[in-house]
Design an enzyme around this catalytic site. Sequence first.
Site, mmCIF file in Angstrom:
data_model
loop_
_atom_site.group_PDB
_atom_site.id
_atom_site.type_symbol
_atom_site.label_atom_id
_atom_site.label_comp_id
_atom_site.label_asym_id
_atom_site.label_seq_id
_atom_site.Cartn_x
_atom_site.Cartn_y
_atom_site.Cartn_z
ATOM 1 N N GLY A 33 33.807 38.433 45.620
ATOM 2 C CA GLY A 33 34.138 39.473 44.668
ATOM 3 C C GLY A 33 33.211 39.556 43.468
ATOM 4 O O GLY A 33 33.364 40.449 42.647
ATOM 5 N N TYR A 53 39.918 36.689 49.609
ATOM 6 C CA TYR A 53 38.599 36.191 49.211
ATOM 7 C C TYR A 53 38.679 35.665 47.792
ATOM 8 O O TYR A 53 39.734 35.761 47.130
ATOM 9 C CB TYR A 53 37.524 37.272 49.346
ATOM 10 C CG TYR A 53 37.846 38.629 48.745
ATOM 11 C CD1 TYR A 53 37.166 39.111 47.636
ATOM 12 C CD2 TYR A 53 38.814 39.455 49.314
ATOM 13 C CE1 TYR A 53 37.423 40.368 47.106
ATOM 14 C CE2 TYR A 53 39.095 40.706 48.790
ATOM 15 C CZ TYR A 53 38.399 41.163 47.694
ATOM 16 O OH TYR A 53 38.678 42.400 47.174
ATOM 17 N N GLY A 68 32.472 45.726 42.903
ATOM 18 C CA GLY A 68 33.596 45.204 42.157
ATOM 19 C C GLY A 68 34.444 44.303 43.022
ATOM 20 O O GLY A 68 34.452 44.415 44.259
ATOM 21 N N CYS A 69 35.192 43.415 42.386
ATOM 22 C CA CYS A 69 35.984 42.456 43.156
ATOM 23 C C CYS A 69 37.068 43.154 43.974
ATOM 24 O O CYS A 69 37.134 42.989 45.201
ATOM 25 C CB CYS A 69 36.581 41.384 42.235
ATOM 26 S SG CYS A 69 37.536 42.020 40.845
ATOM 27 N N TYR A 70 37.933 43.927 43.319
ATOM 28 C CA TYR A 70 39.033 44.561 44.056
ATOM 29 C C TYR A 70 38.560 45.506 45.161
ATOM 30 O O TYR A 70 39.102 45.488 46.271
ATOM 31 C CB TYR A 70 39.926 45.341 43.092
ATOM 32 C CG TYR A 70 40.847 44.517 42.238
ATOM 33 C CD1 TYR A 70 41.813 43.675 42.788
ATOM 34 C CD2 TYR A 70 40.789 44.607 40.852
ATOM 35 C CE1 TYR A 70 42.680 42.943 41.996
ATOM 36 C CE2 TYR A 70 41.659 43.878 40.045
ATOM 37 C CZ TYR A 70 42.604 43.050 40.625
ATOM 38 O OH TYR A 70 43.464 42.340 39.831
#
EC number: 1.2.1.38
Length: 315
Positions: free
Chosen positions: A289, A283, A120-122
């Site tokens: 991400g 980023y 996942g991105c976060y």
Amino acid sequence: MTKVPTVFIDGEAGTTGLQIRERLANLPQVAVRSIDPARRKDPEARRALMAEVDLVVLCLPDEAAKESVALAASLGERAPRLLDASTAHRVNPDWVYGLPELSPDQPARIAAAPRVANPGCYPTGAILLLRPLIEAGIMPADYPVTVNAVSGYSGGGNAMIAAYESRTAPDFELYGLGLEHKHIAELQLYSGLKRRPIFVPSVGDFRQGMIDCIPLHLDTLNGRPSPADLEALLAARYAGGDYVSVVPATAKLEPQALNNTNRLELRVHGHAAHGQALLTARYDNLGKGASGAAVQNIGLMLGIAVETTLPAAAE
């Protein structure tokens, strides 16, 4: 003649799928196969194409991704390898977590895996900040971690993108305030935390870019490290990496500087006399991400060199 590996992006019309395709478009070492748009929701058409390719990338909502996994499994020995960009399988022990920088042996695990879950991105930035501290024994595994993060609106799906681009969304907002964000389980598992972290996501009026922030009181960490100690630990952990780097702290930090790349920058902002530090990861939420990370994993899974940065024309 060496066979060129083939990839089918199931869900290539979405934001992540489009950027994966753009990154792969000019690479002769991989061939991207597409389905007739009129049949993109036809299970039999998708299953038939899956039987013809080496790797299927799932850029779908969670339930649709699970349905695609079942379609692939129904092919038995003809089943392709899978890379899932959804949340559906990230904490499933039968899937390898697709964060190559997680540990020294993670690239080899990804390369050998039949099924890989794209991160996942976060969680990506937070995991890369926290895991080395926990592994080194500086941060106790039950440490009360808070992760504050901001993302561009492209991470929120089509509805959020439409709201921001039609100017009907607010300039900035916190969300996930029920403390049940779907990324928390992944963040906790792969960072090594035993205590559930508090995660506070937010979105701003910019298309892409991301910053994770983790505040620390240094006297609550084992050995009472200085900010310089934390920076040195992270720098040693990621030395020589292709995409993740530890860079000097700055007085200000904006989220868009790494857009359209697969790079990720880690910083330790601190004040030794006050005994405080702020860890940050910057980023592109669509790069390292999402799509950039997926292309990095595609390269590992297929054993080919890939370009993880978007072509200039796509920026």
